[in-house]
Design a protein around this motif. Sequence first.
Motif, PDB file in Angstrom:
ATOM      1  N   SER A  15      -2.520  26.644  29.198  1.00 23.19           N
ATOM      2  CA  SER A  15      -3.470  26.168  30.209  1.00 23.19           C
ATOM      3  C   SER A  15      -4.206  27.297  30.906  1.00 23.19           C
ATOM      4  CB  SER A  15      -2.723  25.319  31.248  1.00 23.19           C
ATOM      5  OG  SER A  15      -2.139  24.197  30.620  1.00 23.19           O
ATOM      6  N   HIS A  16      -3.855  28.529  30.599  1.00 22.99           N
ATOM      7  CA  HIS A  16      -4.450  29.690  31.259  1.00 22.99           C
ATOM      8  C   HIS A  16      -5.910  29.887  30.834  1.00 22.99           C
ATOM      9  CE1 HIS A  16      -4.672  33.615  33.131  1.00 22.99           C
ATOM     10  NE2 HIS A  16      -5.197  34.075  31.999  1.00 22.99           N
ATOM     11  N   GLY A  17      -6.778  29.984  31.799  1.00 27.33           N
ATOM     12  CA  GLY A  17      -8.175  30.327  31.536  1.00 27.33           C
ATOM     13  C   GLY A  17      -8.846  29.405  30.539  1.00 27.33           C
ATOM     14  N   THR A  18      -9.543  30.010  29.611  1.00 29.11           N
ATOM     15  CA  THR A  18     -10.323  29.247  28.632  1.00 29.11           C
ATOM     16  C   THR A  18      -9.844  29.503  27.198  1.00 29.11           C
ATOM     17  OG1 THR A  18     -11.987  30.994  28.560  1.00 29.11           O
ATOM     18  CG2 THR A  18     -12.396  29.170  30.087  1.00 29.11           C
ATOM     19  N   ARG A  19      -8.540  29.689  27.054  1.00 28.62           N
ATOM     20  CA  ARG A  19      -8.021  29.853  25.690  1.00 28.62           C
ATOM     21  C   ARG A  19      -8.340  28.605  24.875  1.00 28.62           C
ATOM     22  NH1 ARG A  19      -2.524  32.355  27.809  1.00 28.62           N
ATOM     23  NH2 ARG A  19      -3.100  34.537  27.558  1.00 28.62           N
ATOM     24  N   THR A  20      -8.891  28.822  23.705  1.00 25.43           N
ATOM     25  CA  THR A  20      -9.136  27.697  22.810  1.00 25.43           C
ATOM     26  C   THR A  20      -7.927  27.513  21.900  1.00 25.43           C
ATOM     27  OG1 THR A  20     -10.215  29.128  21.196  1.00 25.43           O
ATOM     28  CG2 THR A  20     -11.638  27.999  22.806  1.00 25.43           C
ATOM     29  N   ILE A  37     -10.889  24.239  19.058  1.00 22.16           N
ATOM     30  CA  ILE A  37     -11.196  23.143  19.980  1.00 22.16           C
ATOM     31  C   ILE A  37     -10.963  23.556  21.429  1.00 22.16           C
ATOM     32  CG2 ILE A  37     -10.648  21.316  18.315  1.00 22.16           C
ATOM     33  CD1 ILE A  37      -8.021  20.886  20.019  1.00 22.16           C
ATOM     34  N   TRP A  38     -11.641  22.818  22.324  1.00 19.05           N
ATOM     35  CA  TRP A  38     -11.320  22.827  23.744  1.00 19.05           C
ATOM     36  C   TRP A  38     -10.260  21.758  23.938  1.00 19.05           C
ATOM     37  CZ3 TRP A  38     -16.685  22.359  26.585  1.00 19.05           C
ATOM     38  CH2 TRP A  38     -17.446  23.502  26.343  1.00 19.05           C
ATOM     39  N   PHE A  39      -9.286  21.996  24.801  1.00 21.45           N
ATOM     40  CA  PHE A  39      -8.212  21.026  24.995  1.00 21.45           C
ATOM     41  C   PHE A  39      -7.637  21.119  26.401  1.00 21.45           C
ATOM     42  CE2 PHE A  39      -6.153  24.946  24.047  1.00 21.45           C
ATOM     43  CZ  PHE A  39      -4.996  24.927  24.821  1.00 21.45           C
ATOM     44  N   LEU A  40      -6.895  20.106  26.762  1.00 18.89           N
ATOM     45  CA  LEU A  40      -6.117  20.075  28.006  1.00 18.89           C
ATOM     46  C   LEU A  40      -4.737  19.523  27.700  1.00 18.89           C
ATOM     47  CD1 LEU A  40      -8.828  18.591  30.386  1.00 18.89           C
ATOM     48  CD2 LEU A  40      -7.805  20.865  30.601  1.00 18.89           C
ATOM     49  N   ILE A  41      -3.775  19.892  28.530  1.00 20.95           N
ATOM     50  CA  ILE A  41      -2.444  19.300  28.474  1.00 20.95           C
ATOM     51  C   ILE A  41      -2.381  18.271  29.597  1.00 20.95           C
ATOM     52  CG2 ILE A  41       0.035  19.716  28.727  1.00 20.95           C
ATOM     53  CD1 ILE A  41      -1.111  20.875  26.148  1.00 20.95           C
ATOM     54  N   VAL A  47      -4.830  16.721  24.818  1.00 23.67           N
ATOM     55  CA  VAL A  47      -6.012  15.867  24.871  1.00 23.67           C
ATOM     56  C   VAL A  47      -7.254  16.685  24.522  1.00 23.67           C
ATOM     57  CG1 VAL A  47      -7.406  14.357  26.340  1.00 23.67           C
ATOM     58  CG2 VAL A  47      -4.930  14.467  26.682  1.00 23.67           C
ATOM     59  N   PHE A  48      -8.121  16.109  23.672  1.00 23.55           N
ATOM     60  CA  PHE A  48      -9.389  16.741  23.343  1.00 23.55           C
ATOM     61  C   PHE A  48     -10.373  15.684  22.859  1.00 23.55           C
ATOM     62  CE2 PHE A  48      -6.798  16.964  19.524  1.00 23.55           C
ATOM     63  CZ  PHE A  48      -7.659  16.651  18.491  1.00 23.55           C
ATOM     64  N   ASN A  49     -11.626  16.087  22.760  1.00 24.00           N
ATOM     65  CA  ASN A  49     -12.686  15.233  22.219  1.00 24.00           C
ATOM     66  C   ASN A  49     -13.141  15.805  20.886  1.00 24.00           C
ATOM     67  OD1 ASN A  49     -13.692  15.225  25.482  1.00 24.00           O
ATOM     68  ND2 ASN A  49     -13.415  13.263  24.484  1.00 24.00           N
ATOM     69  N   VAL A 129      -2.671  13.450  21.680  1.00 24.98           N
ATOM     70  CA  VAL A 129      -1.576  13.788  20.775  1.00 24.98           C
ATOM     71  C   VAL A 129      -0.284  13.873  21.580  1.00 24.98           C
ATOM     72  CG1 VAL A 129      -0.646  15.510  19.173  1.00 24.98           C
ATOM     73  CG2 VAL A 129      -3.128  15.109  19.278  1.00 24.98           C
ATOM     74  N   ARG A 130       0.672  13.028  21.252  1.00 23.23           N
ATOM     75  CA  ARG A 130       2.008  13.142  21.846  1.00 23.23           C
ATOM     76  C   ARG A 130       2.676  14.353  21.206  1.00 23.23           C
ATOM     77  NH1 ARG A 130       4.659  11.728  26.292  1.00 23.23           N
ATOM     78  NH2 ARG A 130       3.746   9.676  26.128  1.00 23.23           N
ATOM     79  N   ILE A 131       3.035  15.341  22.030  1.00 27.81           N
ATOM     80  CA  ILE A 131       3.628  16.575  21.515  1.00 27.81           C
ATOM     81  C   ILE A 131       5.080  16.306  21.123  1.00 27.81           C
ATOM     82  CG2 ILE A 131       4.228  18.963  22.050  1.00 27.81           C
ATOM     83  CD1 ILE A 131       1.867  18.828  24.141  1.00 27.81           C
TER      84      ILE A 131
END
Length: 142
Positions: A15-20, A37-41, A47-49, A129-131
């Motif tokens: 989640s740090h910064g803008t790591r892809t 991709i760009w993503f979030l936890i 989660v991503f688009n 995506v369920r991890i």
Amino acid sequence: MAQKMTDDQWRAFVSHGTRTGKLSTVRADGSPHIAPIWFLIDGDDLVFNTGKDTVKGRNLARDGRVALCVDDDKPPFAFVVLQGRAEISEDIDEVRRWATRLGARYMGEERADEFGKRNGVPGELLVRVRIDKVLAYASVSD
């Protein structure tokens, strides 16, 4: 010697910064397809688009298995690999909401709405995506 990350450590790392992330999906012939991709936890989900008609969008509609790698390419190096199964939604409100949140992370709050409007449109997908599995190591070169 490499050190295994704790749950809190790997979550902070990805989640740090803008790591892809580098997302791997399964092609129809069984071979891998990898795309950044760009993503979030979100809790225990990734989660991503993506576009419905992209290679990864088509792959995910057919076979939801994914792996995502996030790494730090500077010494002493670190990486996290997340694996799971994707669920796809075309709910435009959800697609836009997450596209806006992704825009905020990667482009800044001042451009979040711009990216939400651009990427939160019909033909775009929300992928959740369920991890199921996490491999996470820091200080790989120590």
